[in-house]
Scaffold this active site. Structure first.
Site, PDB file in Angstrom:
ATOM      1  N   ASP A  35       0.820  -1.217   0.000  1.00  0.00           N
ATOM      2  CA  ASP A  35       0.000   0.000   0.000  1.00  0.00           C
ATOM      3  C   ASP A  35       0.853   1.266   0.000  1.00  0.00           C
ATOM      4  OD1 ASP A  35      -2.050  -1.706   0.095  1.00  0.00           O
ATOM      5  OD2 ASP A  35      -2.774  -1.165   2.109  1.00  0.00           O
ATOM      6  N   GLU A  37       3.728   1.852  -1.248  1.00  0.00           N
ATOM      7  CA  GLU A  37       4.299   2.124  -2.573  1.00  0.00           C
ATOM      8  C   GLU A  37       3.217   2.728  -3.476  1.00  0.00           C
ATOM      9  OE1 GLU A  37       7.343   1.896  -3.523  1.00  0.00           O
ATOM     10  OE2 GLU A  37       6.931   2.340  -5.647  1.00  0.00           O
ATOM     11  N   TYR A  38       2.024   2.177  -3.382  1.00  0.00           N
ATOM     12  CA  TYR A  38       0.888   2.685  -4.164  1.00  0.00           C
ATOM     13  C   TYR A  38       0.623   4.149  -3.780  1.00  0.00           C
ATOM     14  CZ  TYR A  38      -3.922   3.014  -5.921  1.00  0.00           C
ATOM     15  OH  TYR A  38      -5.063   3.405  -6.569  1.00  0.00           O
ATOM     16  N   ASP A  39       0.617   4.409  -2.473  1.00  0.00           N
ATOM     17  CA  ASP A  39       0.379   5.783  -2.012  1.00  0.00           C
ATOM     18  C   ASP A  39       1.432   6.735  -2.552  1.00  0.00           C
ATOM     19  OD1 ASP A  39      -1.749   4.797  -0.681  1.00  0.00           O
ATOM     20  OD2 ASP A  39      -0.791   4.753   1.301  1.00  0.00           O
ATOM     21  N   GLU A 116     -24.186 -17.342  -8.812  1.00  0.00           N
ATOM     22  CA  GLU A 116     -23.494 -16.196  -8.190  1.00  0.00           C
ATOM     23  C   GLU A 116     -24.202 -15.842  -6.893  1.00  0.00           C
ATOM     24  OE1 GLU A 116     -24.056 -12.990 -10.942  1.00  0.00           O
ATOM     25  OE2 GLU A 116     -23.437 -14.261 -12.602  1.00  0.00           O
ATOM     26  N   LYS A 118     -26.170 -13.563  -4.417  1.00  0.00           N
ATOM     27  CA  LYS A 118     -27.030 -12.400  -4.621  1.00  0.00           C
ATOM     28  C   LYS A 118     -26.638 -11.376  -3.560  1.00  0.00           C
ATOM     29  CE  LYS A 118     -31.830 -11.146  -5.431  1.00  0.00           C
ATOM     30  NZ  LYS A 118     -31.927 -10.004  -4.523  1.00  0.00           N
ATOM     31  N   ASP A 120     -26.353  -8.095  -1.333  1.00  0.00           N
ATOM     32  CA  ASP A 120     -27.385  -7.264  -0.738  1.00  0.00           C
ATOM     33  C   ASP A 120     -26.902  -5.818  -0.680  1.00  0.00           C
ATOM     34  OD1 ASP A 120     -29.872  -7.053   0.186  1.00  0.00           O
ATOM     35  OD2 ASP A 120     -29.504  -7.941   2.158  1.00  0.00           O
ATOM     36  N   ARG A 139     -30.833   2.026 -10.331  1.00  0.00           N
ATOM     37  CA  ARG A 139     -31.815   1.255 -11.078  1.00  0.00           C
ATOM     38  C   ARG A 139     -33.141   2.020 -11.176  1.00  0.00           C
ATOM     39  NH1 ARG A 139     -35.805  -2.411  -9.489  1.00  0.00           N
ATOM     40  NH2 ARG A 139     -36.363  -3.849 -11.167  1.00  0.00           N
ATOM     41  N   GLU A 176     -23.760  -4.623  -8.479  1.00  0.00           N
ATOM     42  CA  GLU A 176     -24.250  -4.213  -7.170  1.00  0.00           C
ATOM     43  C   GLU A 176     -23.158  -3.413  -6.460  1.00  0.00           C
ATOM     44  OE1 GLU A 176     -27.316  -5.361  -6.830  1.00  0.00           O
ATOM     45  OE2 GLU A 176     -27.812  -5.361  -4.692  1.00  0.00           O
ATOM     46  N   TYR A 228     -22.320  -8.015 -12.424  1.00  0.00           N
ATOM     47  CA  TYR A 228     -22.962  -9.296 -12.669  1.00  0.00           C
ATOM     48  C   TYR A 228     -23.641  -9.415 -14.025  1.00  0.00           C
ATOM     49  CZ  TYR A 228     -26.895  -6.766 -10.504  1.00  0.00           C
ATOM     50  OH  TYR A 228     -27.848  -5.844 -10.170  1.00  0.00           O
ATOM     51  N   LYS A 293     -28.191 -18.387 -13.412  1.00  0.00           N
ATOM     52  CA  LYS A 293     -28.463 -17.831 -14.747  1.00  0.00           C
ATOM     53  C   LYS A 293     -28.102 -18.859 -15.799  1.00  0.00           C
ATOM     54  CE  LYS A 293     -27.174 -13.324 -12.983  1.00  0.00           C
ATOM     55  NZ  LYS A 293     -26.147 -12.293 -12.893  1.00  0.00           N
ATOM     56  N   LYS A 317     -33.680 -17.440  -2.774  1.00  0.00           N
ATOM     57  CA  LYS A 317     -33.482 -16.582  -1.599  1.00  0.00           C
ATOM     58  C   LYS A 317     -33.191 -17.409  -0.344  1.00  0.00           C
ATOM     59  CE  LYS A 317     -34.560 -12.522  -1.446  1.00  0.00           C
ATOM     60  NZ  LYS A 317     -35.608 -11.618  -1.870  1.00  0.00           N
ATOM     61  N   CYS A 411     -31.237 -11.833  42.743  1.00  0.00           N
ATOM     62  CA  CYS A 411     -31.223 -12.955  41.810  1.00  0.00           C
ATOM     63  C   CYS A 411     -32.625 -13.562  41.723  1.00  0.00           C
ATOM     64  CB  CYS A 411     -30.217 -14.012  42.283  1.00  0.00           C
ATOM     65  SG  CYS A 411     -30.294 -15.520  41.292  1.00  0.00           S
ATOM     66  N   CYS A 414     -32.139 -17.316  43.438  1.00  0.00           N
ATOM     67  CA  CYS A 414     -31.764 -17.577  44.842  1.00  0.00           C
ATOM     68  C   CYS A 414     -31.912 -16.346  45.724  1.00  0.00           C
ATOM     69  CB  CYS A 414     -30.345 -18.121  44.922  1.00  0.00           C
ATOM     70  SG  CYS A 414     -29.089 -16.875  44.616  1.00  0.00           S
ATOM     71  N   CYS A 429     -25.051 -12.698  39.863  1.00  0.00           N
ATOM     72  CA  CYS A 429     -25.631 -13.114  41.134  1.00  0.00           C
ATOM     73  C   CYS A 429     -24.477 -13.433  42.074  1.00  0.00           C
ATOM     74  CB  CYS A 429     -26.477 -14.360  40.906  1.00  0.00           C
ATOM     75  SG  CYS A 429     -26.785 -15.287  42.404  1.00  0.00           S
ATOM     76  N   CYS A 435     -26.666 -20.728  44.757  1.00  0.00           N
ATOM     77  CA  CYS A 435     -27.656 -20.358  43.740  1.00  0.00           C
ATOM     78  C   CYS A 435     -28.022 -21.588  42.905  1.00  0.00           C
ATOM     79  CB  CYS A 435     -27.106 -19.256  42.846  1.00  0.00           C
ATOM     80  SG  CYS A 435     -28.244 -18.825  41.515  1.00  0.00           S
TER      81      CYS A 435
HETATM   82  S1  IVH Z   1     -28.919 -10.398 -12.093  1.00  0.00           S
HETATM   83  C1  IVH Z   1     -31.779  -9.607 -15.362  1.00  0.00           C
HETATM   84  N1  IVH Z   1     -27.096 -11.068 -10.340  1.00  0.00           N
HETATM   85  O1  IVH Z   1     -30.946  -8.599  -7.208  1.00  0.00           O
HETATM   86  C2  IVH Z   1     -30.867  -9.942 -14.250  1.00  0.00           C
HETATM   87  N2  IVH Z   1     -28.807  -9.553  -9.662  1.00  0.00           N
HETATM   88  O2  IVH Z   1     -34.013  -9.031  -7.841  1.00  0.00           O
HETATM   89  C3  IVH Z   1     -30.984  -8.991 -13.164  1.00  0.00           C
HETATM   90  N3  IVH Z   1     -28.586  -8.746  -7.380  1.00  0.00           N
HETATM   91  O3  IVH Z   1     -31.916  -5.550  -8.358  1.00  0.00           O
HETATM   92  C4  IVH Z   1     -30.069  -9.098 -12.065  1.00  0.00           C
HETATM   93  N4  IVH Z   1     -26.744  -9.833  -6.897  1.00  0.00           N
HETATM   94  O4  IVH Z   1     -29.483  -5.652  -7.794  1.00  0.00           O
HETATM   95  C5  IVH Z   1     -28.213 -10.346 -10.579  1.00  0.00           C
HETATM   96  N5  IVH Z   1     -25.397 -11.696  -8.904  1.00  0.00           N
HETATM   97  C6  IVH Z   1     -26.504 -10.980  -9.142  1.00  0.00           C
HETATM   98  C7  IVH Z   1     -27.086 -10.155  -8.174  1.00  0.00           C
HETATM   99  C8  IVH Z   1     -28.248  -9.461  -8.469  1.00  0.00           C
HETATM  100  C9  IVH Z   1     -27.660  -8.983  -6.467  1.00  0.00           C
HETATM  101  C10 IVH Z   1     -29.755  -7.862  -7.205  1.00  0.00           C
HETATM  102  C11 IVH Z   1     -29.917  -6.866  -8.291  1.00  0.00           C
HETATM  103  C12 IVH Z   1     -31.375  -6.799  -8.634  1.00  0.00           C
HETATM  104  C13 IVH Z   1     -31.989  -7.819  -7.731  1.00  0.00           C
HETATM  105  C14 IVH Z   1     -32.901  -8.692  -8.541  1.00  0.00           C
END
Ligand code: IVH
Length: 673
Positions: A35, A37-39, A116, A118, A120, A139, A176, A228, A293, A317, A411, A414, A429, A435
């Site tokens: 790091d 060196e990068y800085d 992949e 998902k 959050d 979005r 994301e 993604y 997918k 999910k 307590c 007891c 206690c 106890c």
């Molecule tokens: S694919 C047409 N891949 O999940 C394909 N979505 O309900 C659309 N999300 O709003 C999304 N990780 O923000 C895809 N590996 C992933 C994802 C992902 C998170 C979110 C995405 C989207 C929501 C879909």
């Protein structure tokens, strides 16, 4: 050659080098320089741009944060709509998804999917024109989002210019933006100290951070981007499978998820799901499921989309980790060491895959921090196997009939006085041995599987035995008779005989199990094992001073004090003697002290990459043989282990005439012992 020409050259060179390091660090997760060196490179570039303002360019790595906050957000139309995904919550529905795809395609062979996590966070679109980041957008409703270019530019894992070549003239990347957990915790901690508003979870933190008019605020937040998919593509071609497209994006400097896998058929999707679910807590970011997918782009096209989302993808999910419910009341439980834990009684709620009707409120401070009252609506969090917690009160829903939670003075079991030591969060206690709750918990702990492992002595039976006054401590266990036991409810003579036999069998144990079973504060399985290994006998441990205890691996001052206090308490001394008289035995352990170890007194330095072991393991292997491992070479160094690409430490060793061995010789050395 004019001076500004050479400066321009240096500036270009610095930008290229920095972008390459960004690629190594963010896209490949494999930093190529330290790091510091990068800085230095960044500072040099900043300095030159300050000196020669005419050389500043918008996509220079120094120009991530714009000068002025925006007055408002402008709208962006997504030429290719940003669709959402359909969900499944179980294996059966996932199989249904695969079947629908097969039916539509008229195929009976298994389909290849990319799996992949998902993530959050917040979905974004990044538009690159001729390889330069032109626009970032939220979005929104999928058709119209907000322009957040100024904010996405501040995120280090988003390249301002793509690296490599052959990218389409217009390339819209989707992915994301999220806040990794460590960053989220640190951010909230800082906000807490400053008395500022906290974010409920990393997703809100990411979304909130992107909705800033002032990019400096976004820049101060630990955000990351993971790609993604692609949206609009013009003037160029991409590979013809989803997984190959992602790999190509990575080569252009974008970050993709390292957990991505390609699998064949629904069963393999489910294997991936189970694997990731067990890994979920260990991941550095929050995920709420998996996205499968169809990998082949031609098949994707044939399947097409509905208004909601593509037919070729689905989100599997995970059970939600947070749910809302009502706090019905609070019980106060007494633990093995007398700690009083307030436990929230809840209207049952399904969270994290199970129905929860109790959640911990930890301690008195936590009740104050949450500002929680009986009858409040609360958010319950259950992540992985961690015990459910009350995460937050939903203040907007506070009813008129709330009641304050009153922490008891005595307590609840007891009636002894409760005490709270200065500086500690736990209220305890003071009844210790008298106890009933502490007696029960101590006996349960002693008989548990990782301790004396007394077969057939479950929690309920311990409670019955204490309530019936047949026992009040672990020593009483070994005086129990079949005649006494059969007087208990639901205890036949066979079970009673079995229990007495199990008690007798438990007398043959090991020192680590016995020490763990004593329930000394802060002494878990690992510490008990370290203590046993270091002292070898109970007698040696009983005689140990706090200082002696501090020499044991992983024993710090707090643990050392607890262990010392335990063995210097007369009731405990008596208890140990009685247990010994009752016939509890274990084989003594041969103690190997550092002085007797083969590499005792030697100082090793490791430099470069040790390919077969890794640095940490190599260090541990040397320490296990009694050697010290130092960070730098000096005259005191006994030997330097030079791995691949060893640098200045090797040179220094050679100058000082210190012994040097390579990886192969090092492995031979380890094999010798
Ligand atoms: S694919 C047409 N891949 O999940 C394909 N979505 O309900 C659309 N999300 O709003 C999304 N990780 O923000 C895809 N590996 C992933 C994802 C992902 C998170 C979110 C995405 C989207 C929501 C879909």
């Amino acid at each position: 050659m004019s001076e500004s020409y050479t400066v321009q050259q240096r500036v270009n060179e610095l930008r290229d080098t920095i972008n390459k390091h960004n690629y190594q660090y963010y896209a490949l997760d494999d930093p190529s320089i330290p790091d510091a060196e990068y800085d230095r490179l960044i500072r040099e570039l900043q300095q030159l741009e300050k000196q020669y303002p005419e050389l500043v360019s918008e996509d220079s790595p120094t120009q991530r944060v714009g000068a002025k906050p925006l007055a408002g957000f402008s709208q962006v139309s997504h030429e290719v709509p940003m669709l959402s995904l359909d969900n499944v919550f179980n294996a059966k529905d996932l199989r249904g998804f695969e079947q629908r795809i097969r039916d539509r395609l008229g195929r009976s062979d298994p389909i290849t999917f990319t799996c992949e996590p998902k993530l959050d966070g917040a979905a974004v679109s990044l538009l690159y024109r001729f390889g330069r980041l032109e626009r970032g957008a939220t979005r929104g409703d999928g058709v119209v989002g907000e322009d957040i270019t100024h904010n996405v530019r501040t995120i280090p894992s988003i390249p301002l210019v793509l690296i490599g070549d052959n990218f389409p003239d217009v390339l819209e990347i989707r992915g994301e933006i999220y806040m990794p957990r460590v960053g989220f915790e640190a951010f909230n901690e800082k906000a807490r100290v400053k008395g500022e508003k906290l974010f409920v979870n990393p997703r809100n933190a990411a979304a909130g951070s992107l909705r800033q008019l002032d990019a400096r605020i976004t820049a101060s937040r630990p955000l990351e981007m993971c790609c993604y998919s692609v949206g609009l593509v013009q003037g160029g071609d991409l590979p013809n499978s989803h997984s190959d497209i992602l790999m190509q994006l990575q080569r252009w400097g974008l970050r993709i998820n390292s957990e991505m896998r390609t699998v064949v058929g629904g069963d393999e999707c489910l294997d991936y799901h189970d694997g990731l679910l067990t890994k979920r807590e260990a991941l550095p970011y929050d995920i709420d499921g998996i996205v499968y997918k169809v990998d082949d782009l031609e098949l994707q096209q044939r399947l097409g989309s509905t208004a909601k989302g593509p037919r070729w993808a689905i989100a599997h999910k995970f059970p939600a980790e947070e749910e809302m419910t009502k706090l019905l009341g609070v019980d106060f439980q007494v633990g093995r060491t007398g700690a009083i834990t307030p436990v929230a009684r809840l209207e049952p709620v399904f969270v994290g895959g199970v129905t929860v009707s109790n959640a911990t409120l930890h301690n008195r401070d936590e009740i104050d921090r949450l500002n929680v009252m009986v009858n409040d609506t609360v958010i319950i969090r259950r992540a992985g196997d961690v015990i459910p917690q009350v995460a937050k009160v939903v203040m907007e829903r506070r009813p008129a009939n709330t009641e304050a939670i009153v922490f008891p003075q005595q307590c609840p079991v007891c009636d002894s006085e409760l005490i709270r030591v200065e500086g500690e969060v736990v209220t305890r206690c003071s009844g210790t041995l008298i106890c009933g709750a502490q007696q029960k918990e101590a006996i349960k702990h002693f008989s548990s599987r990782k301790a004396l492992d007394i077969d057939g002595l479950g929690d309920k039976l311990v409670e019955q035995l204490v309530d019936e006054k047949l026992i009040s401590s672990v020593v009483d266990l070994y005086s129990l008779t079949v005649e006494q036991l059969i007087t208990l409810d639901r205890m036949g003579s066979k079970s009673a005989e079995n229990l007495v036999a199990a008690l007798n069998a438990s007398k043959e144990t090991t020192l680590p199990k016995f020490l763990f079973g004593l329930g000394i504060r802060e002494v878990g399985v690992a510490t008990a094992a370290s203590l046993a290994k270091y002292f070898g006998t109970l007698a040696a441990l009983q005689k140990a001073s706090v200082e002696d205890l501090l020499s044991v691996t992983d024993v710090g001052p707090v643990v050392a004090q607890h262990v010392h206090d335990f063995f210097n308490n007369t009731s405990n001394f008596d208890m140990l003697n009685i247990l010994h008289d009752k016939g509890i035995r274990w084989p003594d352990i041969e103690v190997k002290h550092a002085d007797d170890l083969p590499l005792a007194g030697m100082v090793y330095v490791i430099t470069g990459t040790i390919e077969s072991l890794g640095r940490i393991e190599a260090k541990e292997a040397l320490e296990a043989l009694g050697a010290k491992v130092a960070g730098s070479v000096s005259k005191k160094t006994s030997c330097v282990i030079a791995g691949l690409n060893a640098g200045s430490k090797l040179t220094k060793a050679q100058t000082l005439g210190v012994d040097v061995i390579d990886e192969a010789e090092f492995i031979k050395l380890l094999a010798k012992y």
